[in-house]
Design an enzyme around this catalytic site. Sequence first.
Site, PDB file in Angstrom:
ATOM      1  N   GLY A 258     135.566  67.156  41.233  1.00 62.14           N
ATOM      2  CA  GLY A 258     135.016  65.796  41.131  1.00 62.14           C
ATOM      3  C   GLY A 258     134.026  65.512  42.247  1.00 62.14           C
TER       4      GLY A 258
ATOM      5  N   GLY B 225     133.191  64.557  45.319  1.00 61.11           N
ATOM      6  CA  GLY B 225     133.889  64.326  46.580  1.00 61.11           C
ATOM      7  C   GLY B 225     132.990  63.727  47.641  1.00 61.11           C
ATOM      8  NE  ARG B 226     128.734  67.500  49.633  1.00 59.52           N
ATOM      9  CZ  ARG B 226     127.973  68.244  50.400  1.00 59.52           C
ATOM     10  NH1 ARG B 226     127.528  67.773  51.533  1.00 59.52           N
ATOM     11  NH2 ARG B 226     127.650  69.447  50.040  1.00 59.52           N
TER      12      ARG B 226
ATOM     13  CE  LYS C 182     125.066  67.630  47.416  1.00 59.77           C
ATOM     14  NZ  LYS C 182     124.393  68.819  46.866  1.00 59.77           N
TER      15      LYS C 182
ATOM     16  N   GLY D 194     133.143  63.583  52.811  1.00 64.96           N
ATOM     17  CA  GLY D 194     132.274  62.838  51.906  1.00 64.96           C
ATOM     18  C   GLY D 194     130.830  62.748  52.374  1.00 64.96           C
TER      19      GLY D 194
ATOM     20  NE  ARG E  28     122.942  65.925  42.584  1.00 65.25           N
ATOM     21  CZ  ARG E  28     123.928  66.790  42.858  1.00 65.25           C
ATOM     22  NH1 ARG E  28     123.641  67.974  43.372  1.00 65.25           N
ATOM     23  NH2 ARG E  28     125.180  66.469  42.650  1.00 65.25           N
TER      24      ARG E  28
ATOM     25  NE  ARG F  66     129.037  67.759  38.247  1.00 61.58           N
ATOM     26  CZ  ARG F  66     128.473  67.997  39.424  1.00 61.58           C
ATOM     27  NH1 ARG F  66     128.514  69.201  39.935  1.00 61.58           N
ATOM     28  NH2 ARG F  66     127.869  67.039  40.094  1.00 61.58           N
TER      29      ARG F  66
ATOM     30  CG  ASP G 178     132.010  73.263  40.713  1.00 62.58           C
ATOM     31  OD1 ASP G 178     132.268  74.466  40.565  1.00 62.58           O
ATOM     32  OD2 ASP G 178     131.750  72.763  41.820  1.00 62.58           O
TER      33      ASP G 178
ATOM     34  CG  ASP H  43     125.780  71.528  44.047  1.00 64.20           C
ATOM     35  OD1 ASP H  43     125.406  71.185  45.184  1.00 64.20           O
ATOM     36  OD2 ASP H  43     126.828  71.126  43.531  1.00 64.20           O
TER      37      ASP H  43
HETATM   38  P1  AMP Z   1     129.808  72.253  46.034  1.00 62.47           P
HETATM   39  O1  AMP Z   1     130.216  73.515  46.711  1.00 62.47           O
HETATM   40  O2  AMP Z   1     128.821  71.438  46.817  1.00 62.47           O
HETATM   41  O3  AMP Z   1     129.417  72.430  44.635  1.00 62.47           O
HETATM   42  O4  AMP Z   1     131.114  71.335  46.041  1.00 62.47           O
HETATM   43  C1  AMP Z   1     132.326  71.723  45.454  1.00 62.47           C
HETATM   44  C2  AMP Z   1     133.297  70.570  45.525  1.00 62.47           C
HETATM   45  O5  AMP Z   1     133.577  70.212  46.874  1.00 62.47           O
HETATM   46  C3  AMP Z   1     132.835  69.297  44.855  1.00 62.47           C
HETATM   47  O6  AMP Z   1     133.968  68.680  44.293  1.00 62.47           O
HETATM   48  C4  AMP Z   1     132.301  68.483  45.997  1.00 62.47           C
HETATM   49  O7  AMP Z   1     132.332  67.111  45.728  1.00 62.47           O
HETATM   50  C5  AMP Z   1     133.286  68.846  47.094  1.00 62.47           C
HETATM   51  N1  AMP Z   1     132.703  68.688  48.426  1.00 62.47           N
HETATM   52  C6  AMP Z   1     131.768  69.458  49.006  1.00 62.47           C
HETATM   53  N2  AMP Z   1     131.488  69.011  50.244  1.00 62.47           N
HETATM   54  C7  AMP Z   1     132.258  67.926  50.472  1.00 62.47           C
HETATM   55  C8  AMP Z   1     132.430  67.029  51.563  1.00 62.47           C
HETATM   56  N3  AMP Z   1     131.742  67.158  52.686  1.00 62.47           N
HETATM   57  N4  AMP Z   1     133.314  66.027  51.408  1.00 62.47           N
HETATM   58  C9  AMP Z   1     134.013  65.892  50.278  1.00 62.47           C
HETATM   59  N5  AMP Z   1     133.909  66.699  49.221  1.00 62.47           N
HETATM   60  C10 AMP Z   1     133.041  67.715  49.309  1.00 62.47           C
HETATM   61 MG    MG Z   2     128.696  71.180  43.272  1.00 65.33          MG
END
Ligand code: AMP
Ligand code: MG
Length: 503
Positions: free
Chosen positions: A102, A104-105, A125, A138, A188, A195, A264, A274
């Site tokens: 989901g 997360g940030r 983002k 986040g 973004r 996805r 994702d 991403d």
């Molecule tokens: P990504 O590797 O950027 O595709 O992220 C994979 C997952 O990790 C997704 O659910 C993002 O929302 C979560 N995520 C990545 N970085 C952070 C962060 N700094 N804080 C919270 N969630 C994160």
């Molecule tokens: Mg991602």
Amino acid sequence: MPDTVTADPIPLSETGRRPVFDNSYARLPERLFARLPPTPVSAPRLLRLNTGLAEMLGLDPDWLASEAGVAMLAGNLVPPGAEPIAQAYAGHQFGHFNPSLGDGRAILLGEVVTPAGLRHDIQLKGSGPTPFSRRGDGRAAVGPVLREYIIGEAMAAFGIPTTRALAAVATGDHVFREDALPGAVLTRVATSHLRVGTFQYFAARRDNDALRVLVETAIARHDPAAAQATNPTLALLEGVVARQADLVARWMLVGFIHGVMNTDNCAISGETIDYGPCAFLDAYHPETVFSSIDQQGRYAYGNQPGIAHWNLARLAECLLPLIDADEETSLSLAQEALAGFAPRFGTAWRDGLLRKLGLTTVQDGDEDLVQDLLVRMAANQADFTLTFRRLADAAEAEVGDAAVRELFADPAAYDGWAVGWRARLAREPAGRAAAMRAVNPAFIPRNHLVEEALSAAVQRDDLAPFEDLLAVLARPFDDQPGRERFALPPRPEERVTATFCGT
Ligand code: AMP
Ligand code: MG
């Protein structure tokens, strides 16, 4: 830190200029997302506004650059009409399934419909924690935000489907990774953030109603024609297969390595999404990996079509209960759709390479000619981008050969290939060089240039190198006198061998 501002502090006279949102996703069943506003930041400061993109979206760049606009882009102000949500999704990360990822940030502020009638997500983002943050903060740092900005814009200039950055805003807060880093928020823009992982989230919960809603949403946004098909779900799957096959071919034709092709990060729209540890090839080798977290080379340059196909198989699994009531029928229809990937990718890749070589028709022996070049390039550490770019000059006159052969560790390896290429070129209509230059960029976001721009921004708060690089990359197919430095591969001491995800 200021409290979240959700009321409308914008003077009435401005209402005509701020975005008009139409949030179709926020009208879907509540279990598809969590409702929450972005978390405000200390001191928003605009680092970059994408005025061209703003205009394309029908947004007023002057308003976006105003105090209220920057407050919105930082997450400090939720303008009227926005319905901020964090989307639920799951995903296979490096092959391992996580049923709850989901946003997360990230926070989806809302959707805008362009003057041309196309719906786009406006997402922040790095906008603070959400129920999906797990152990994350986040937030995002300035470096990775500007990196995503640069690479997304470069992809757009190549004409490759991509999410894009509307703005980058410094937060005035620090984010803590290995060091304390300046924080930023990226705005973004995507035709949607659906996805493969969005479908996986609900398939894992055996929630066929939600899957049906997602299929309808995806069809409305990305495959309107599929609504009229005998089997709309299957038609959607076929559409995603075709878009991903074309996308990966286009990545590879410019030497792009996504680096983190988790499900994702695989968009239903067919847009690149991403930009974490992604990078472009300098020297060509199919096994090239830059991402520091990709220890096994799962997402190496040459593995990308296989991984895309694997990701699509995960999507197909999610859709099985909706394709046909009979399990076996469903499975065989899905397999047929998936089988469309290899020929579609193969054609896009082969035709793309032939165009890069100045060949407009496919003739006997062409595939061998292309393969032979790639093998020689790999064995001789030839720069991918410059080899093809300089072949345009060589196609015009043999004197151009000198600049190509010097890219090969053993220049004779080029000579041995060029004889056959020239013979083949003779069977094509004349005047190929311009067409070759239109598909072989002179400029790519080379890793050392990106690093140089980011470290100036992060360490010295100097955005000039970032701006210069963006300006060059906005016209990647044009020779740009005075900017030759940006076309060159790194010197040995400039070489960047690893990229980091920056999360
Ligand atoms: P990504 O590797 O950027 O595709 O992220 C994979 C997952 O990790 C997704 O659910 C993002 O929302 C979560 N995520 C990545 N970085 C952070 C962060 N700094 N804080 C919270 N969630 C994160
Ligand atoms: Mg991602």
